[in-house]
Write a protein that holds these residues in place. Structure first.
Motif: not given
Length: 160
Positions: A1-30
């Motif tokens: 995904a990092l080597q080919h960020p514009r690839n549709p499959i990479s974009r799908f997984w990066l979007t999911l990862l970013t959404a998950f991490q953005s939820l947890e970024s408010c969690n100080n312990e995490w």
């Protein structure tokens, strides 16, 4: 995904990862666990996070090249203050420092705020009178209460 960020499959997984991490970024312990694992500076939720004092200081004091964005969200330039009729930019977030290729308007704006708002004799007097002290004390109280509420929040996903 990092080597080919514009690839549709990479974009799908990066979007999911970013959404998950953005939820947890408010969690100080995490976030603290991520900092221990990856070091002072790391990438999370599509952003570069700076944790080391020297890096933060350098980022804040170095000349800033800015654009019409807030984070990753682009703004419509013609909708920003001053640009709709061809005037100079008055939208502070889009003003670049002169040393970073800007017009110097950002430095002028900061100087104006310092001179006329923070440094004016009226403002100095207000900070020292009873009304000003009462306002500052109320601000401290409100900020402390909100900050305490913020740190009670642990985030929606405790499993990581």
């Amino acid at each position: 995904a990092l080597q080919h960020p514009r690839n549709p499959i990479s974009r799908f997984w990066l979007t999911l990862l970013t959404a998950f991490q953005s939820l947890e970024s408010c969690n100080n312990e995490w976030m603290h666990i991520r900092r221990l694992k990856y070091g002072e500076n790391f990438v999370c939720a599509g952003q570069v996070l700076l944790g080391g004092f020297n890096e933060v200081e350098r980022a804040l004091t170095a000349p800033q090249a800015r654009t019409y964005c807030l984070g990753q969200t682009p703004f419509i330039k013609k909708r920003c203050p001053g640009d709709d009729i061809g005037q100079r930019t008055t939208f502070l977030l889009a003003m670049s420092d002169e040393a970073a290729g800007g017009s110097g308007d950002r430095e002028k704006f900061k100087g104006c705020m310092g001179r006329y708002f923070f440094g004016s004799s009226d403002m100095v007097a207000r900070r020292q009178d009873e009304v000003g002290r009462r306002m500052i004390n109320q601000l401290k109280k409100d900020y402390s209460e909100r900050l305490a509420d913020f740190f009670k929040f642990q985030g929606p996903l405790e499993m990581f």
